[in-house]
Design an enzyme around this catalytic site. Structure first.
Site, PDB file in Angstrom:
ATOM      1  CG  HIS A 108      -8.323   3.328  -0.710  1.00 54.95           C
ATOM      2  ND1 HIS A 108      -9.337   2.557  -0.408  1.00 54.95           N
ATOM      3  CD2 HIS A 108      -7.310   2.531  -0.720  1.00 54.95           C
ATOM      4  CE1 HIS A 108      -9.046   1.341  -0.770  1.00 54.95           C
ATOM      5  NE2 HIS A 108      -7.690   1.392  -0.524  1.00 54.95           N
ATOM      6  N   GLY A 166       0.729  -1.247  -0.048  1.00 51.21           N
ATOM      7  CA  GLY A 166      -0.076   0.085   0.010  1.00 51.21           C
ATOM      8  C   GLY A 166       0.796   1.208  -0.091  1.00 51.21           C
ATOM      9  CB  VAL A 193      16.778   6.458  -2.018  1.00 53.54           C
ATOM     10  CG1 VAL A 193      17.744   5.378  -2.812  1.00 53.54           C
ATOM     11  CG2 VAL A 193      16.235   5.670  -0.906  1.00 53.54           C
ATOM     12  CG  ASP A 216      -1.824  -0.506   7.927  1.00 49.36           C
ATOM     13  OD1 ASP A 216      -2.579   0.411   7.759  1.00 49.36           O
ATOM     14  OD2 ASP A 216      -1.615  -1.507   7.223  1.00 49.36           O
ATOM     15  CB  THR A 243       2.752   0.575   6.323  1.00 49.30           C
ATOM     16  OG1 THR A 243       1.427   0.196   6.715  1.00 49.30           O
ATOM     17  CG2 THR A 243       3.575   0.050   7.508  1.00 49.30           C
ATOM     18  NE  ARG A 266      -1.062  -4.859  -0.664  1.00 50.22           N
ATOM     19  CZ  ARG A 266      -1.764  -3.940  -0.723  1.00 50.22           C
ATOM     20  NH1 ARG A 266      -2.869  -3.461  -1.530  1.00 50.22           N
ATOM     21  NH2 ARG A 266      -1.790  -3.185   0.440  1.00 50.22           N
ATOM     22  CG  ASP A 309       1.119  -2.960  10.368  1.00 56.27           C
ATOM     23  OD1 ASP A 309       2.064  -2.467   9.572  1.00 56.27           O
ATOM     24  OD2 ASP A 309       0.243  -4.124   9.425  1.00 56.27           O
ATOM     25  CD  GLN A 315      -8.581   5.876   7.213  1.00 59.69           C
ATOM     26  OE1 GLN A 315      -8.210   5.846   8.273  1.00 59.69           O
ATOM     27  NE2 GLN A 315      -9.049   5.269   6.538  1.00 59.69           N
ATOM     28  NE  ARG A 323     -28.202  11.370  12.315  1.00 58.03           N
ATOM     29  CZ  ARG A 323     -28.553  12.081  10.880  1.00 58.03           C
ATOM     30  NH1 ARG A 323     -27.064  12.355  10.504  1.00 58.03           N
ATOM     31  NH2 ARG A 323     -29.487  12.041  10.341  1.00 58.03           N
TER      32      ARG A 323
END
Ligand code: ADP
Ligand code: F6P
Length: 325
Positions: A255, A16, A28, A132, A130, A77, A134, A257, A167
């Site tokens: 997405h 991702g 780089v 995430d 990433t 991927r 993670d 995000q 709400r």
């Protein structure tokens, strides 16, 4: 240790995309060129490597990119890279194009590909890219800071309308199986509830009771941050509305995000990590991942990095719950 002189460095983004990947690519490219090396950019991750989508890169190719979201090299991927044949072919292509060192910007999956290439003689360095957060060996991943700020701002907006209409709002944030985006948003947005895949205390009946209690106490909204790893937000909203009588809406941020101009933190950390990747290759290192821990940029053996485990810090989660009183 790498067993040959590094003259040409390749760089690719995989998995991702994440804001800040361009800052890493730029670092780089410019660090390598500044140290007298050639740079080859590989388009579309491992898929582009296997299709030989390889271009020479100059300092100008990365001009005007540090502030841009996404990845100028594109990402993908690639199932073929999971096979031994694919990995051997990819290593052969690196050799054919004279790529002595390869910088792979991506997540754990992408590092597994880098590990295999290293086994087949390509010197590789992974950079944690990433949204995430993670990756166990590092407290920072390229893109998380931007993504969490994007999500936080979006949730503030949902909160405004949620309060006006009195709400309950369920807002689903990304993170695949990890709850870091959800935890950070939960704290930053002052959510009443945070649902994390790593925790085992998700009890809808308790949430329903809590919403009813909150209504009695005069609370005007009820914000639930739901992690993607739990999901089911739309159905959850229907069930909660039925059980509580409080109008409930679900918003899946999706997405959005992953896009947008990277924050200062993502630009700076990604730039330093990109430069460090080149320096590690020049020091003769291979099969390493760059990380950030305790205020320092460090590097780990990929095999060790992949074996590390990371969980949600219980103390932070407890505080989030306490502050939602
Ligand atoms: P991320 O890098 O963000 O974790 P993925 O898990 O989708 O994203 O992995 C990205 C790519 O890395 C995959 O499409 C595949 O090409 C490669 N990859 C993932 N797992 C492996 C593996 N076990 N061996 C070799 N390559 C892998
Ligand atoms: O790993 C980043 C991430 O955005 C996850 O949070 C999410 O689960 C996944 O990628 C979505 O992937 P795709 O863009 O393929 O739908």
């Amino acid at each position: 240790m790498a067993d040959k002189v590094i003259r040409t460095i390749g760089v690719l983004t995989s998995g991702g995309d994440a804001p800040g990947m361009n800052a890493a690519i730029r670092a780089v490219v410019r660090t390598a060129l500044g140290k007298g090396l050639k740079v080859r950019g590989i388009r579309r991750g491992y898929s582009g490597l296997l299709n030989e989508e390889i271009i020479d890169m100059t300092a100008r190719d990365v001009s005007d990119t540090i502030q841009r979201g996404g990845t100028i090299l594109q990402t993908a991927r690639c199932e073929e890279m999971r096979t031994v044949e694919g990995q051997q072919k990819a290593a052969g292509i690196c050799k054919k194009y004279g790529i002595d060192g390869l910088v792979v910007i991506g997540g754990d999956g992408s590092f597994k590909g880098a590990q295999k290439l290293s086994d087949y003689g390509v010197n590789t360095i992974g950079l944690p890219g990433t949204i995430d957060l993670d990756i166990a060996c590092t407290e920072y991943t390229i893109g998380f800071d931007t993504a969490v700020n994007t999500a936080m701002e979006a949730i503030d907006k949902v909160r405004d309308t949620s309060t006006s209409h009195e709400r309950c709002s369920i807002i689903e944030v990304m993170g695949r199986d990890a709850g870091y985006l959800a935890l950070w948003c939960g704290i930053a947005n002052g959510a009443e509830r945070i649902l994390l895949p790593e925790e085992h205390d998700y009890d809808e009946a308790k949430i329903v009771e809590d919403i009813k209690e909150n209504r009695k106490r005069g609370k005007k909204h009820y914000i639930i941050i739901n992690a993607e790893g739990i999901g089911d937000s739309m159905n959850m909203a229907k069930r909660i509305e039925e059980e509580t009588g409080m109008e409930t809406r679900a918003t899946i941020l999706g997405h959005m995000q992953r896009g947008g101009s990277p924050t200062c933190k993502d630009r700076v950390y990604a730039s330093i990590m990109g430069a460090k990747a080149v320096d590690l290759l020049l020091e003769g290192k291979t099969n390493r991942v760059v990380g950030y821990k305790h205020g320092e940029y460090i590097d780990f053996d990929i095999n060790e990095a992949l074996a590390m485990q990371k969980g949600i810090p219980q103390y932070q989660y407890d505080i989030a719950k306490q502050l939602a009183l």
